[in-house]
Design a protein around this motif. Sequence first.
Motif, mmCIF file in Angstrom:
data_model
loop_
_atom_site.group_PDB
_atom_site.id
_atom_site.type_symbol
_atom_site.label_atom_id
_atom_site.label_comp_id
_atom_site.label_asym_id
_atom_site.label_seq_id
_atom_site.Cartn_x
_atom_site.Cartn_y
_atom_site.Cartn_z
ATOM 1 N N UNK A 267 0.818 -1.214 0.000
ATOM 2 C CA UNK A 267 0.000 0.000 0.000
ATOM 3 C C UNK A 267 0.851 1.264 0.000
ATOM 4 N N UNK A 268 2.051 1.190 0.569
ATOM 5 C CA UNK A 268 2.912 2.365 0.650
ATOM 6 C C UNK A 268 3.378 2.859 -0.719
ATOM 7 N N UNK A 269 3.214 2.022 -1.754
ATOM 8 C CA UNK A 269 3.664 2.384 -3.100
ATOM 9 C C UNK A 269 2.729 3.369 -3.792
ATOM 10 N N UNK A 270 1.602 3.673 -3.222
ATOM 11 C CA UNK A 270 0.675 4.650 -3.792
ATOM 12 C C UNK A 270 1.436 5.946 -4.072
ATOM 13 N N UNK A 271 1.409 6.450 -5.310
ATOM 14 C CA UNK A 271 2.228 7.622 -5.676
ATOM 15 C C UNK A 271 1.978 8.849 -4.805
ATOM 16 N N UNK A 272 0.778 8.992 -4.261
ATOM 17 C CA UNK A 272 0.501 10.192 -3.471
ATOM 18 C C UNK A 272 1.328 10.243 -2.189
ATOM 19 N N UNK A 273 1.799 9.078 -1.722
ATOM 20 C CA UNK A 273 2.579 9.063 -0.492
ATOM 21 C C UNK A 273 3.994 9.590 -0.691
ATOM 22 N N UNK A 274 4.427 9.711 -1.931
ATOM 23 C CA UNK A 274 5.768 10.230 -2.211
ATOM 24 C C UNK A 274 5.811 11.751 -2.194
ATOM 25 N N UNK A 275 4.651 12.395 -2.164
ATOM 26 C CA UNK A 275 4.584 13.863 -2.164
ATOM 27 C C UNK A 275 4.885 14.363 -0.746
#
Length: 417
Positions: free
Chosen positions: A404-412
Amino acid sequence: MRLEEQGGTITREWCVEQDRGDPLGHFRDAFLIPDGLIYLDGNSLGAMANAAPAHVAHVVEREWGGDLIRSWNSAGWFDLPVTLGDMLAPLIGADAGEVIVTDSVSVNLFKLLWAAADMRPGRRRIILEGSNFPTDNYVAQGVAKARGLEVVLRERHEIADAIDADTLAICITHVHYKTGHINDMAALTAKAHEAGALAIWDLCHSAGAMPVDLNGCGVDLAVGCTYKYLNGGPGSPGFLFVAKRHLGAARQPITGWWGHDAPFAFDPGYTPAPDIRQFLTGTQPIVSLSLTGVGLELMRAADMTQLRAKSVALTETFIALVEQRCGRHGFALASPRDAAERGSQVSFTHANGYEIMRALIDRGVIGDFRAPDIVRFGFTPLYVRHADVWDAVDVLADVMDSGAWRDPRYAEREAVT
């Protein structure tokens, strides 16, 4: 049943059983912990005491709104920095009259470093831990620039050997903000004194989380905050400690009217107060000061030995569970494995630590991230339970197993991590 009796496997049932026998368990009901939230960030901002809203309402509506300026006397506003300092003193091994609650940690450290430079004339070096929380190093650099001094940055295993006859002070954080490593207060203070230097300690990550014995260790000066384990509220005032043997000799540079020997005499010249009040500067933030007292009252009701024992148990359980359930996902323990060397937090490194923490927070497990790669979890024994530890790792395991941590929004990146 103790952790080692579990044979290496921890269950939620075992965690719940620990909570049933917890002598500090009743303190959780004194805090507002939202339903569905596991709060493991008390080492950054403590949870709100349930008594806080009513207390603030009283201060604002009755003391300010009703009694107005009379509250400086009738409600004890003018004496609050000293009153709160005396409340806090036993929690850090200090005596009444040695602690005052005022200003921020940064401002207080500036005062103490300046005073230390005057107390050791002719010496030039201030030694700090290089990987320490940056504000201590920044403040020291500012004092050094203004006073023609030298800041020496060393890592924890190098500090003792760096102390020499030109050292005016060591300025060391008791518990490292990233790793939770406990620096040896007694040994480093003694080493500084052997060289004729002063020992200044930052208690931000130890006050309220573990026993601290400033006078027992012979500490000269210290600073700390009230918004972490002391649960004073966001941005609540810091505190400073000056050992009684230095009161009068230690002089701070920000010579405002509250630090005057007779502030309401309105003399044109400055005469410092002979006691701890000399480290005050200007008019104090009464509402936040008053709120700080709510958290201190709760801490004073807790047994520090029990608190430390629970802290050790919670952090050991967390480490064991993360390694038991998430060991294959690339986490490496950054905190000391030996509980005697670890404060009330656990940090792991992971290449994708920021994204992982964002995913955890979205799922109701609140910790924080410290660059470049540390996920950090704080365990406040007054309100964190063993069951919370189990449930937090359960969510972490799901975040890692599912990706789940791979969701692109978490990289912002957000402004505060």
